[in-house]
Design a protein around this motif. Structure first.
Motif, mmCIF file in Angstrom:
data_model
loop_
_atom_site.group_PDB
_atom_site.id
_atom_site.type_symbol
_atom_site.label_atom_id
_atom_site.label_comp_id
_atom_site.label_asym_id
_atom_site.label_seq_id
_atom_site.Cartn_x
_atom_site.Cartn_y
_atom_site.Cartn_z
ATOM 1 N N UNK A 206 7.671 18.802 -2.214
ATOM 2 C CA UNK A 206 6.873 18.700 -0.994
ATOM 3 C C UNK A 206 7.752 18.417 0.217
ATOM 4 N N UNK A 207 8.697 17.492 0.071
ATOM 5 C CA UNK A 207 9.603 17.191 1.189
ATOM 6 C C UNK A 207 10.404 18.432 1.578
ATOM 7 N N UNK A 208 10.930 19.153 0.589
ATOM 8 C CA UNK A 208 11.694 20.373 0.882
ATOM 9 C C UNK A 208 10.821 21.397 1.594
ATOM 10 N N UNK A 209 9.571 21.529 1.133
ATOM 11 C CA UNK A 209 8.677 22.537 1.716
ATOM 12 C C UNK A 209 8.341 22.218 3.161
ATOM 13 N N UNK A 210 7.914 20.989 3.447
ATOM 14 C CA UNK A 210 7.457 20.683 4.796
ATOM 15 C C UNK A 210 8.612 20.686 5.793
ATOM 16 N N UNK A 211 9.812 20.401 5.319
ATOM 17 C CA UNK A 211 10.974 20.432 6.204
ATOM 18 C C UNK A 211 11.560 21.846 6.335
ATOM 19 N N UNK A 212 11.024 22.789 5.525
ATOM 20 C CA UNK A 212 11.599 24.136 5.445
ATOM 21 C C UNK A 212 13.095 24.039 5.109
ATOM 22 N N UNK A 213 13.384 23.181 4.170
ATOM 23 C CA UNK A 213 14.763 22.866 3.817
ATOM 24 C C UNK A 213 15.217 23.741 2.655
ATOM 25 N N UNK A 214 16.339 24.437 2.792
ATOM 26 C CA UNK A 214 16.822 25.257 1.685
ATOM 27 C C UNK A 214 17.133 24.397 0.470
ATOM 28 N N UNK A 215 16.956 24.982 -0.728
ATOM 29 C CA UNK A 215 17.195 24.220 -1.948
ATOM 30 C C UNK A 215 18.654 23.796 -2.094
ATOM 31 N N UNK A 216 19.568 24.522 -1.422
ATOM 32 C CA UNK A 216 20.975 24.145 -1.530
ATOM 33 C C UNK A 216 21.326 22.956 -0.623
ATOM 34 N N UNK B 270 1.906 19.780 12.781
ATOM 35 C CA UNK B 270 2.658 21.024 12.991
ATOM 36 C C UNK B 270 3.059 21.669 11.671
ATOM 37 N N UNK B 271 3.548 20.851 10.733
ATOM 38 C CA UNK B 271 4.077 21.387 9.482
ATOM 39 C C UNK B 271 3.043 21.425 8.367
ATOM 40 N N UNK B 272 1.806 20.991 8.652
ATOM 41 C CA UNK B 272 0.781 20.873 7.611
ATOM 42 C C UNK B 272 1.375 20.143 6.413
ATOM 43 N N UNK B 273 1.999 19.018 6.708
ATOM 44 C CA UNK B 273 2.835 18.338 5.729
ATOM 45 C C UNK B 273 2.037 17.572 4.684
ATOM 46 N N UNK B 274 0.874 17.066 5.043
ATOM 47 C CA UNK B 274 0.111 16.268 4.102
ATOM 48 C C UNK B 274 0.752 14.921 3.812
ATOM 49 N N UNK C 11 0.836 -1.202 0.000
ATOM 50 C CA UNK C 11 0.000 0.000 0.000
ATOM 51 C C UNK C 11 0.872 1.253 0.000
ATOM 52 N N UNK C 12 1.947 1.241 0.792
ATOM 53 C CA UNK C 12 2.874 2.371 0.807
ATOM 54 C C UNK C 12 3.496 2.573 -0.567
ATOM 55 N N UNK C 13 3.855 1.479 -1.242
ATOM 56 C CA UNK C 13 4.443 1.571 -2.573
ATOM 57 C C UNK C 13 3.448 2.171 -3.567
ATOM 58 N N UNK C 14 2.175 1.800 -3.453
ATOM 59 C CA UNK C 14 1.161 2.366 -4.336
ATOM 60 C C UNK C 14 1.007 3.861 -4.098
ATOM 61 N N UNK C 15 1.044 4.285 -2.854
ATOM 62 C CA UNK C 15 0.942 5.709 -2.541
ATOM 63 C C UNK C 15 2.118 6.478 -3.135
ATOM 64 N N UNK C 16 3.310 5.927 -3.002
ATOM 65 C CA UNK C 16 4.496 6.572 -3.568
ATOM 66 C C UNK C 16 4.375 6.676 -5.085
ATOM 67 N N UNK C 17 3.876 5.618 -5.718
ATOM 68 C CA UNK C 17 3.707 5.630 -7.162
ATOM 69 C C UNK C 17 2.727 6.684 -7.627
ATOM 70 N N UNK C 18 1.800 7.056 -6.746
ATOM 71 C CA UNK C 18 0.829 8.094 -7.071
ATOM 72 C C UNK C 18 1.290 9.499 -6.751
ATOM 73 N N UNK C 19 2.547 9.638 -6.318
ATOM 74 C CA UNK C 19 3.096 10.973 -6.058
ATOM 75 C C UNK C 19 3.036 11.424 -4.616
ATOM 76 N N UNK C 20 2.665 10.525 -3.701
ATOM 77 C CA UNK C 20 2.532 10.892 -2.297
ATOM 78 C C UNK C 20 3.872 10.835 -1.569
ATOM 79 N N UNK C 21 3.887 11.461 -0.395
ATOM 80 C CA UNK C 21 5.011 11.373 0.535
ATOM 81 C C UNK C 21 4.598 10.441 1.671
ATOM 82 N N UNK C 22 5.473 9.502 2.003
ATOM 83 C CA UNK C 22 5.200 8.501 3.044
ATOM 84 C C UNK C 22 6.325 8.544 4.073
#
Length: 216
Positions: A44-54, A160-164, A11-22
Motif C-alpha cells: 500500500x505504501x509503495x502504491x500510494x507513493x507511486x514508488x518503484x519496487x526497486x 490526492x493519492x486516494x491513499x486510504x 490507537x495508532x498502534x492498534x490500527x497498525x496491528x490491523x494492517x493499516x497505514x498511519x
C-alpha cells in the motif's frame, strides 16, 4: 482518515496491528508507517507513493539489539548506532543469512531507530515498522510534490493519492523538512557517508573517531 492526538498512540498502534497505514510526524516530515512484516501494508505504501519496487522502504527498529538480530553489523555500524541512535541517522546494513527478509525492505536494508513520537509508537507496537515520507516518490513526483509537514498536508495527500491512510497523528508542524543522513556500513569494512541530512557529517565523523578511541 482519523486525526489522532499525540496522546492516542495506543490507537495508532492498534490500527497498525490491523494492517493499516498511519501517518506519523517526525522533526523532518510526516512519515507513512506500516508493520514491516505485513506484505499488503508495505504494498500500500509503495502504491500510494507511486514508488518503484526497486526503491525499498525504510525499516524502523526500536534498539540496536533488534538490528543485530537481523543484520550483520560492522564495528563502525555498532559505534554509530550506540552514539547516534535513536535519531535521524539511517544505516545501510547487510542481512544476516539466517534472517527472514521483510516485504519491500531492500538488501542491503536501510535501517533507522527513531526518537520522538515515532519512537514511542515503535515501542508500543513491539515490532519493526516500514516507513517512507508522506509524498509522491521520484520519478513520479513533480516540482509541486513535497513531503507533508502538517497534518492538513497529510489529509491533502490522502485525498490526492486516494491513499486510504487510516489515521494521522497530529504532531503540529514538522520544522526541518530534510532527509535523514544515510551511512553505508558494509560488514567488515569501514563506514562511508552516503547522504548527509539532518545529522551533520561532522557528527558522524566525531562518532566514529571517538568510537575508535574507545576501542583503543
Amino acid at each position: 482518515m482519523d486525526v489522532l492526538t499525540t496522546t492516542q498512540l495506543d490507537t495508532a498502534a492498534e490500527l497498525l496491528g490491523g494492517g493499516a497505514v498511519v501517518a506519523v510526524p517526525t522533526p523532518r516530515w510526516y512519515m507513512l508507517i506500516a508493520r514491516a512484516a505485513d506484505p499488503a501494508a508495505a504494498a500500500t505504501i509503495l502504491r500510494v507513493k507511486q514508488r518503484p519496487e526497486h526503491k525499498p522502504l525504510l525499516l524502523l527498529v526500536d534498539a540496536l539489539s533488534t538490528a543485530e538480530d537481523r543484520f550483520l553489523l560492522s564495528a563502525d555500524a555498532c559505534t554509530l548506532a550506540r552514539r547516534l541512535w535513536p535519531g535521524d541517522l539511517a544505516l545501510r546494513l547487510p542481512w544476516r543469512t539466517d534472517a527472514k527478509r521483510l516485504p519491500a525492505i531492500g538488501a542491503p536494508a536501510l535501517v533507522g531507530c527513531p526518537d520522538g513520537i515515532l519512537g514511542q509508537l515503535l515501542h508500543l507496537t513491539g515490532e519493526p515498522l516500514s516507513a517512507a515520507a508522506c509524498s509522491i516518490s521520484t520519478p513520479a513526483a513533480t516540482a509541486d510534490d513535497h513531503p507533508a509537514l502538517t497534518a492538513d498536508q497529510v489529509a491533502a495527500f490522502d485525498t490526492q493519492a486516494a491513499a486510504g491512510i487510516a489515521a494521522v497523528v497530529d504532531g503540529g508542524i514538522c520544522p526541518q523538512g530534510r532527509h535523514m543522513t544515510i551511512v553505508d556500513c558494509p560488514h567488515g569494512q569501514s563506514a562511508r557517508l552516503h547522504r548527509e541530512g539532518t545529522v551533520h557529517s561532522r557528527a558522524v565523523a566525531a562518532a566514529l573517531t571517538e568510537g575508535a578511541s574507545d576501542v583503543g
